[in-house]
Design an enzyme around this catalytic site. Structure first.
Site, PDB file in Angstrom:
ATOM      1  N   HIS A  48       0.803  -0.976   0.236  1.00 54.64           N
ATOM      2  CA  HIS A  48      -0.080   0.174   0.385  1.00 54.64           C
ATOM      3  C   HIS A  48       0.953   0.762   0.005  1.00 54.64           C
ATOM      4  O   HIS A  48       0.560   1.931  -0.706  1.00 54.64           O
ATOM      5  CB  HIS A  48      -0.687   0.107   1.193  1.00 54.64           C
ATOM      6  CG  HIS A  48      -1.735   1.016   1.602  1.00 54.64           C
ATOM      7  ND1 HIS A  48      -2.783   1.855   0.932  1.00 54.64           N
ATOM      8  CD2 HIS A  48      -1.679   1.882   2.125  1.00 54.64           C
ATOM      9  CE1 HIS A  48      -2.636   2.678   0.831  1.00 54.64           C
ATOM     10  NE2 HIS A  48      -2.658   3.218   1.996  1.00 54.64           N
ATOM     11  N   HIS A  72       3.752   6.601   5.526  1.00 53.25           N
ATOM     12  CA  HIS A  72       2.430   7.157   5.871  1.00 53.25           C
ATOM     13  C   HIS A  72       1.581   6.711   6.899  1.00 53.25           C
ATOM     14  O   HIS A  72       0.800   7.454   8.217  1.00 53.25           O
ATOM     15  CB  HIS A  72       1.467   8.188   5.446  1.00 53.25           C
ATOM     16  CG  HIS A  72       0.825   6.882   3.886  1.00 53.25           C
ATOM     17  ND1 HIS A  72       0.859   6.384   2.771  1.00 53.25           N
ATOM     18  CD2 HIS A  72      -0.396   6.568   5.186  1.00 53.25           C
ATOM     19  CE1 HIS A  72       0.727   5.234   2.607  1.00 53.25           C
ATOM     20  NE2 HIS A  72      -0.526   5.848   4.002  1.00 53.25           N
ATOM     21  N   GLU A  76       1.105   5.219  13.297  1.00 52.17           N
ATOM     22  CA  GLU A  76      -0.867   4.859  13.699  1.00 52.17           C
ATOM     23  C   GLU A  76      -0.863   3.552  13.896  1.00 52.17           C
ATOM     24  O   GLU A  76      -1.189   2.945  14.509  1.00 52.17           O
ATOM     25  CB  GLU A  76      -1.439   5.132  12.815  1.00 52.17           C
ATOM     26  CG  GLU A  76      -2.946   5.132  13.358  1.00 52.17           C
ATOM     27  CD  GLU A  76      -3.967   5.342  12.295  1.00 52.17           C
ATOM     28  OE1 GLU A  76      -4.862   5.441  12.190  1.00 52.17           O
ATOM     29  OE2 GLU A  76      -3.632   5.985  10.814  1.00 52.17           O
ATOM     30  N   ASP A  77       0.044   2.895  12.537  1.00 52.97           N
ATOM     31  CA  ASP A  77      -0.575   1.298  13.039  1.00 52.97           C
ATOM     32  C   ASP A  77       1.015   0.453  13.709  1.00 52.97           C
ATOM     33  O   ASP A  77       0.885  -0.805  13.820  1.00 52.97           O
ATOM     34  CB  ASP A  77       0.298   0.952  11.527  1.00 52.97           C
ATOM     35  CG  ASP A  77      -1.131   1.726  10.729  1.00 52.97           C
ATOM     36  OD1 ASP A  77      -2.284   1.509  11.647  1.00 52.97           O
ATOM     37  OD2 ASP A  77      -1.723   1.206   9.270  1.00 52.97           O
ATOM     38  N   ASP A 139      -3.547   8.332  -1.186  1.00 46.99           N
ATOM     39  CA  ASP A 139      -3.448   7.225   0.117  1.00 46.99           C
ATOM     40  C   ASP A 139      -4.849   7.016  -0.481  1.00 46.99           C
ATOM     41  O   ASP A 139      -5.456   5.806  -0.103  1.00 46.99           O
ATOM     42  CB  ASP A 139      -3.304   8.016   1.344  1.00 46.99           C
ATOM     43  CG  ASP A 139      -3.865   7.060   2.418  1.00 46.99           C
ATOM     44  OD1 ASP A 139      -3.263   5.781   2.148  1.00 46.99           O
ATOM     45  OD2 ASP A 139      -4.278   7.583   3.786  1.00 46.99           O
ATOM     46  N   ASP A 259     -24.312  13.491 -26.612  1.00 52.62           N
ATOM     47  CA  ASP A 259     -24.204  14.466 -28.203  1.00 52.62           C
ATOM     48  C   ASP A 259     -23.815  15.408 -28.527  1.00 52.62           C
ATOM     49  O   ASP A 259     -23.279  16.345 -29.090  1.00 52.62           O
ATOM     50  CB  ASP A 259     -25.427  14.955 -28.487  1.00 52.62           C
ATOM     51  CG  ASP A 259     -25.883  14.901 -29.806  1.00 52.62           C
ATOM     52  OD1 ASP A 259     -25.330  14.403 -31.368  1.00 52.62           O
ATOM     53  OD2 ASP A 259     -26.845  16.061 -30.172  1.00 52.62           O
TER      54      ASP A 259
END
Length: 708
Positions: A48, A72, A76-77, A139, A259
């Site tokens: 990712h 990034h 957090e993770d 992201d 059109d």
């Protein structure tokens, strides 16, 4: 699957080896930090951040943005602190990662207040470093591309958030390609059946029109070759979300929208843009009113291009003409700043536009009472449908469609808006409330001492104008509340035999703590707006040993004797009652209304008579001398029906130097009429003169002043 080496090869086009190695180092750090973590799809998590970095590399963003993309999700993770990133990769990268991490924690759909509050945080992050939102947009784009494994409810929530917040921000930053993909992916997740139906219809129609498209393209290429003009011709596809919105909001059929055949011509210079325009106009007939020159007058997000619509081959042909640099700006917006910052002023100009927009957002944020008011103001700026008007010196100003001269004044400067009293549009005096149109020249007339009117809020459309007016009115009300509170408190203290200056600072502080007031001005404002009673605060301020029975009685005795002076139109905190419409000369009292300040009534008014003369809610008032303001008063006139009676009445009132605000005629019976007339007068003397003149009219039977 992309690898770090494939990315490094792509970066070799525009970054040196040292910077590419820093991006590599960030990748390996992230890979180690995310070890053992997997996405919902089952693939290793590191894919990712690598995909996010690839999206930014397509925009040719700088190495720090790419490093932030790799890292990034680390804070957090994985639990790695910001300080550790700062030590490894420098403060700038750590700040970017921290900014993106904070944006990732935002959940816009939880509650309206939370959504608005979080949008404020996003604005702050963007203002500190615009690259934070660029990494976040990349992201979000990759997350939208890989929504499949999520449950339907979460897919819809993320898609809704994307369409509401992230796609409009991408549009406002001029990032067309990213915006279009976010919108189409969001549309497909929100409404899969509708998206699929429109996609199939577009594919089928494109096959049917293949020959016409090729024929038009060949004609354009031949014309450019004939004129020896360089340019590559690209067929433009209408994206699905745009088609859906036009069908939904503009009530157009699918065939009407499709059109139209759209092409883009990309050339090497601005001069050739205009030459190509001449060439295509000689090939097909241009439709009147459909030409737009966004090169001379760029859009707010930096977009530049020539737009024209032609009629040929029995169909309409939309053509956009621009340079290679303009093409990059159109597709990548603010991201093109990094592509051109070394060898062109294009990026610098685009950066200035974004900085100006962000500065406007920060000003609105400071003025807004709460986050909901702030996001209400910002939505106008995120969904602009622009018009372009000129200052008298020829400067181009971009405004949303429907903007008025008041919006124009605030766009120039807040002080110009606050002091605005009139305007000229194309050198003619015009109303401040009329909508402006592209091409007009607007001149604002200001006056010292002028101030915004609350009525302006009914017709201004820009967030800056709305927030500036509300901020001014709020500040003005605060000042007036403090002043009225000071007068009321002084009056009550005088009844106790004290002056405000006699009260010690220590005593004042104790009273503030007792009332849980932030400061003395806040306490005075609460009194002025009717949230606290002046006589109670006065008794708290007087030293306890002096508050004997005699002083308590003194307050009662002098209550009626102490009066405040009213000098006419008193601003936003003192109002004249609609029920009795007092005018100078009438005996008056003020009634304190919680949260609304003071409402002035006639002493005879039913609204105050039942309160009693010693009520703490009443303040005895007197009129100042030499009042120049006008006041509304209502008359009821009974008169015999005859031709021309309205004209006769109007003439009589005019001769008495008064103005008629409103007049109504009701039939009383076959021979009589009852007329109610609202007048503006300066006081009872003028009113008596008017009523005397009306009584002298032969058809008039009675004249009375209406008091409800």
């Amino acid at each position: 699957m992309s690898t770090i080496e494939a990315l490094a090869e792509r970066l070799d086009d525009y970054l040196d080896d040292q910077k590419i190695n820093q991006v590599r180092r960030a990748y390996f750090y992230a890979e180690q930090a995310h070890e053992g973590q997997y996405r919902r799809s089952g693939e290793s998590y590191i894919h990712h951040p690598l995909a996010v970095a690839n999206i930014l590399a397509q925009m040719r963003l700088d190495h720090q943005s790419l490093m932030a993309a790799m890292l990034h999700d680390v804070i957090e993770d994985t639990g790695i602190p910001k300080d550790a990133l700062s030590d490894q990769f420098g403060a700038s990268v750590a700040e970017l990662v921290d900014g993106v991490s904070k944006l990732t924690q935002i959940e816009f759909r939880s509650r309206a207040e939370a959504q608005a509050e979080n949008f404020q945080k996003m604005t702050l992050a963007m203002a500190r470093d615009i690259r934070v939102i660029l990494v976040k947009l990349a992201d979000r784009l990759h997350n939208m591309r890989t929504l499949g494994p999520l449950n339907p409810e979460k897919r819809r929530r993320i898609a809704n958030e994307t369409l509401d917040i992230y796609a409009p921000i991408a549009h406002r930053l001029g990032m067309h390609s990213l915006c279009v993909e976010l919108e189409d992916l969001g549309f497909a997740a929100m409404h899969p059946m509708r998206s699929s139906y429109i996609a199939k219809a577009v594919k089928k129609l494109r096959g049917n029109h293949h020959e016409i498209i090729n024929e038009i393209r060949a004609s354009l290429e031949d014309k450019l070759a004939e004129r020896e003009l360089p340019g590559r011709i690209i067929g433009r596809e209408k994206h699905l979300y745009s088609i859906y919105n036009k069908m939904k909001f503009k009530h157009k059929s699918f065939d009407e929208i499709m059109d139209v055949y759209a092409f883009r011509v990309v050339t090497d210079s601005m001069d050739n843009c205009y030459r190509i325009l001449g060439a295509v106009h000689s090939l097909y007939k241009p439709l009147p009113g459909r030409f737009k020159d966004y090169i001379a007058m760029p859009k707010a997000n930096g977009y530049q291009s020539l737009h024209t619509t032609l009629f040929g081959k029995h169909v309409n042909i939309e053509i956009q003409i621009r340079t290679e640099e303009m093409e990059q700006i159109a597709n990548n917006g603010i991201a093109a700043h990094w592509m051109y910052k070394d060898d062109s002023d294009v990026g610098e100009v685009n950066q200035k536009r974004v900085d100006q927009w962000l500065q406007g957002l920060m000003e609105m944020r400071e003025r807004a009472d709460d986050s909901l008011e702030f996001i209400e103001h910002v939505k106008v700026d995120l969904f602009p449908d622009e018009i372009y008007v000129f200052t008298p010196k020829g400067r181009i100003m971009e405004l949303p469609r429907g903007a008025t001269p008041v919006d124009f004044a605030y766009t120039i400067h807040t002080d110009i808006g606050n002091a605005c009293v009139a305007c000229r549009v194309d050198k003619q005096l015009a109303s401040l409330s009329q909508p402006l149109y592209s091409g007009q020249t607007v001149e604002i007339i200001t006056a010292p001492g002028a101030r915004p009117s609350p009525v302006w809020l009914n017709y201004v459309v820009t967030g800056k104008a709305r927030s500036s007016i509300r901020h001014f009115l709020k500040t003005q009300q605060q000042r007036e509340s403090v002043e009225l509170g000071r007068q009321l408190l002084s009056k009550s203290l005088t009844g106790l035999g004290y002056r405000l200056a006699d009260i010690s600072d220590e005593r004042v502080q104790r009273v503030l703590e007792h009332n849980q007031a932030e400061g003395f001005e806040r306490l005075l404002a609460d009194i002025g707006i009717g949230n606290r009673m002046a006589y109670i605060v006065a008794r708290q301020l007087v030293p306890a040993d002096d508050q004997d029975e005699e002083n308590a009685l003194a307050l009662e005795e002098t209550h009626a004797g102490q009066t405040m002076t009213i000098a006419g139109s008193e601003g936003s905190i003192i109002h004249f009652a609609d029920c009795c419409k007092p005018i100078p000369g009438d005996p008056i009292v003020g009634r304190m209304s919680s949260g609304n300040g003071m409402v002035i009534h006639s002493e005879r008014c039913e609204s105050v008579r039942h309160l009693g003369a010693d009520s703490p809610h009443l303040v005895y008032l007197s009129w100042a001398k030499d009042i120049t303001d006008e006041f509304s008063v209502e008359l009821r006139i009974e008169m015999a029906r005859k031709r021309g009676l309205i004209a006769e009445l109007a003439n009589t009132v005019t001769l008495a130097e008064a103005n008629i605000e409103r007049i109504n005629v009701d039939e009383h019976d076959a021979h009589h009429s009852v007329i109610t007339m609202m007048l503006h007068v300066k006081g009872r003397k003028q009113l008596a003169r008017i009523m005397r003149r009306i009584r002298n009219l032969r058809a008039v039977e009675s004249v009375t002043r209406v008091r409800r």
